[in-house]
Design an enzyme around this catalytic site. Structure first.
Site, PDB file in Angstrom:
ATOM      1  N   LYS A  85      36.199  42.406  37.165  1.00 41.35           N
ATOM      2  CA  LYS A  85      37.288  41.995  38.054  1.00 41.35           C
ATOM      3  C   LYS A  85      38.532  41.720  37.224  1.00 41.35           C
ATOM      4  CE  LYS A  85      36.507  39.458  42.290  1.00 41.35           C
ATOM      5  NZ  LYS A  85      36.201  38.143  42.845  1.00 41.35           N
TER       6      LYS A  85
HETATM    7  C1  E4P Z   1      36.743  37.872  46.183  1.00 43.95           C
HETATM    8  O1  E4P Z   1      36.233  38.617  45.385  1.00 43.95           O
HETATM    9  C2  E4P Z   1      36.999  36.444  45.938  1.00 43.95           C
HETATM   10  O2  E4P Z   1      35.922  35.917  45.211  1.00 43.95           O
HETATM   11  C3  E4P Z   1      37.076  35.603  47.185  1.00 43.95           C
HETATM   12  O3  E4P Z   1      36.922  36.355  48.350  1.00 43.95           O
HETATM   13  C4  E4P Z   1      38.161  34.585  47.184  1.00 43.95           C
HETATM   14  O4  E4P Z   1      38.170  33.931  48.410  1.00 43.95           O
HETATM   15  P1  E4P Z   1      38.774  32.497  48.673  1.00 43.95           P
HETATM   16  O5  E4P Z   1      40.165  32.685  49.188  1.00 43.95           O
HETATM   17  O6  E4P Z   1      37.867  31.924  49.728  1.00 43.95           O
HETATM   18  O7  E4P Z   1      38.729  31.732  47.390  1.00 43.95           O
END
Ligand code: E4P
Length: 217
Positions: A85
């Protein structure tokens, strides 16, 4: 549509995996911080990778491309199904191209605009993660970004797959499916919401009550 779970919690992942509909996992530094006290993050990621055979996203924290690639290569040693990522910033775009040359899959995260999505797809990102819930949180319709990305990628036959991320409720999942998003990454509590319907519960109750009245041999 593929279903990923958005958590680093091993118990939740095991539980969701028993449903047989889990295609992958997304983690991030915040999700891993919630598991503090349960072991080193590498061990947690290794265990997650052994539960789910599909892609498991692990995020780099460097802000320069070379650092991202260095970190990403280390993360890849944890298991074959780790994918990296990388944030949607200029150095991230560079890093995505560098990872691609090495044959390493990437997930371009923290995507908040169609142009970010366009750039990371051109750079060769395997996945892009539009954060729909966080866009909703600031008063804009998050799912419009998904609709735009679907259109842009279709217009130019771009191979990058869209992971609808920052999912807050089952309506996000429904809209993602209607728009033709490739993947949705869902927190455990929303996975549970997907299957629940009060009419199903009422229906079961009635069927069971009526079954008691049926003459059985
Ligand atoms: C995606 O890969 C992220 O981990 C995640 O969806 C972030 O979401 P949040 O806004 O609930 O932190």
């Amino acid at each position: 549509m593929k279903f990923f779970i958005d958590t680093a919690n091993v118990e939740e992942i095991r539980e969701a995996a028993t449903m047989g509909v889990l295609d992958g996992v997304t983690t991030n530094p915040t999700l891993l911080s919630r598991e503090a006290g349960k072991g080193f993050y590498r061990e947690i990621l290794k265990e997650i990778c052994s539960i789910v055979p599909g892609p498991v996203s692990a995020e780099v924290v460097s802000l320069d491309a070379e650092g991202m690639v260095r970190e990403g290569k280390e993360l890849c040693k944890i298991a074959d199904n780790i994918i990296i990522k990388v944030p949607c910033i200029r150095e991230g775009v560079k890093a995505i191209g560098m990872f691609k040359k090495e044959g390493i899959q990437t997930n371009a995260t923290l995507c908040f605009s169609p142009n970010q999505g366009l750039l990371v797809a051109k750079a060769g990102a395997t996945f892009v993660s539009p954060f729909v819930g966080r866009i909703d949180d600031v008063g804009n319709p998050g799912m419009e970004l998904v609709r735009d990305l679907v259109t842009i990628y279709n217009n130019y036959s771009m191979a990058t797959q869209i992971i609808v991320s920052s999912v807050r409720h089952s309506q996000h999942v429904y809209e993602a499916a209607m728009m033709g998003a490739d993947v949705v990454t869902i927190p455990f509590k929303v996975i549970e919401q997907l299957i629940r319907h009060p009419l199903t519960d009422v229906g079961i109750e009635k069927f069971l009550a009526d079954w008691d009245k049926v003459e059985k041999d």
